[in-house]
Design a protein around this motif. Structure first.
Motif: not given
Length: 386
Positions: A91-104, A342-349
């Motif tokens: 389980v991870a949380a998305l913070d400012c397009q950064q994925v932060q692990p929460v629990a494994r 607007q359909g613009n890609l802001l971030a991807s991982s």
């Protein structure tokens, strides 16, 4: 989303010599409410090891309530190992397009079923088999967890804080009877779930797979029907008053409700719908809550070329409102996209070798303690919280 009551800023006692009680030269108002309340939760925990005075200051309930209210509400992302690979669930949380692990968590069949005030309701077992599910309540910030074996056979619809009593309660549905709704109090978990009345229309409607939206003290879900055609002005939003603990219905936009979810946008109820290929997303906002007036905010064409065609059927979608902006999250396979209106890609991982999906739950971290953990079956660190 519901939240813990916002505390009044209490007057902190001074030492006999007129200085601060925490040993710092800073005034209590600045040290406690402007510094400690703004720290990341791990740093606030570390402050407790500095001295006894710092431990008291960093453990005070009014500070922890203020600290919780300052935390962002982050969407949760599911990250599963692929068949043949490691059998774990992240389980991870998305913070400012950064994925932060929460629990494994160990096992493929684990999911977050509900969330409220930093608490997560987890279900572990075979998908679609509620009698084989193991249900647990946990707080990732404090690493506490407790098992709820008495909930086998129930499907969790929502988790909320009952304003009158301050108790945390679960709204449940009996797995094989859509009209059999129940309330289960975590603070009195020895007491069996209590049945509540549900609108007769619930017999022919099904809940969508989305998480409920908490707004104005009510939980909101989008309902849909499989057998009946979509009717204009149908009351396809189920509302649960968490104070009176009663149901009512609201109107939805004139859309195909079985391809729709709800979200909260700056104190307003929003709905987003998508087409069969999940190429176009339309976002609606309820301009007048009392009179149930909806308006179309925008239509968004997703950047389909960015999404591999072989896994289009595995997409999951969510619209979120953060920091004054509406964002669309799309997950498919090991790819996670963030798109603006607007359909613009802001971030991807990309996370090759794993499957990503959007939980449609949120986590707002909280270090506030809850008495029911001390009486539930389960140990701290029962699962690997990160």
């Amino acid at each position: 989303m519901s939240s813990l009551p916002l505390p009044a800023k209490a007057t902190v006692a001074k030492s006999a010599g007129g200085g601060s009680t925490h040993g710092s030269r800073l005034p209590e108002e600045i040290f406690v409410w402007e510094i400690l309340a703004r720290l990341p939760h791990r740093d606030l925990i570390r402050c407790r090891a500095v001295s006894h005075a710092w431990r008291r200051a960093a453990s005070a309930r009014d500070l922890l309530l203020e600290h919780h209210h300052r935390q962002p509400s982050l969407p949760l992302i599911n990250r599963r190992g692929t068949p043949g690979g490691p059998r774990w669930f992240n389980v991870a949380a998305l913070d400012c397009q950064q994925v932060q692990p929460v629990a494994r968590l160990d096992g493929f069949h684990v999911c977050v079923k509900a969330s409220c005030d930093g608490l997560l309701l987890l279900a572990e077992g075979l998908h679609g088999s509620p009698f084989g599910m193991r249900v647990s309540i946990c707080n990732p910030a404090t690493r506490q967890i407790g098992h709820l074996p008495q909930l086998k056979g129930y499907v969790a619809l929502g988790l909320y804080r009952h304003r009158s009593t301050g108790e945390y309660r679960l709204l449940l549905r009996w797995a094989f009877n859509r009209r059999a709704m129940y309330i289960f109090a975590l603070d009195h978990h020895q007491v069996p779930p209590r049945r509540v009345e549900c609108p007769p229309e619930a017999l022919r409607y099904q809940l969508s797979s989305s998480a409920p939206v908490m707004l104005h003290g009510n939980l909101h879900w989008a309902w849909y029907t499989v057998s009946l055609p979509r009717q204009s002005e149908s009351k396809n939003i189920l509302v649960f008053d968490t104070t009176a603990e009663s149901f009512r219905q609201m109107c939805s936009p004139d859309v195909a409700i079985y391809r729709a979810d709800l979200f909260e946008m700056d104190g307003n109820l929003g709905m987003y719908t998508w087409d069969n290929g999940m190429r176009v997303v339309r976002i609606w906002v309820m301009q007048d809550y009392e009179n149930q007036v909806w308006s179309l905010k925008c239509s968004v064409e997703l950047p389909v070329p960015e999404i591999p065609p072989l896994i289009q059927e595995r997409r999951s979608l969510m619209v979120v409102y953060q920091e004054g902006d509406v964002r669309l999250l799309v997950a498919c396979g090991g790819l996670l996209l963030c798109v603006d209106t607007q359909g613009n890609l802001l971030a991807s991982s990309r996370d090759d070798g794993h499957r990503l999906s959007i939980s449609k739950q949120f986590l707002k971290k909280s270090l506030v303690s809850h008495a029911f953990f001390s009486t539930l079956q389960g140990d701290i660190n029962a699962w690997s919280f990160i």
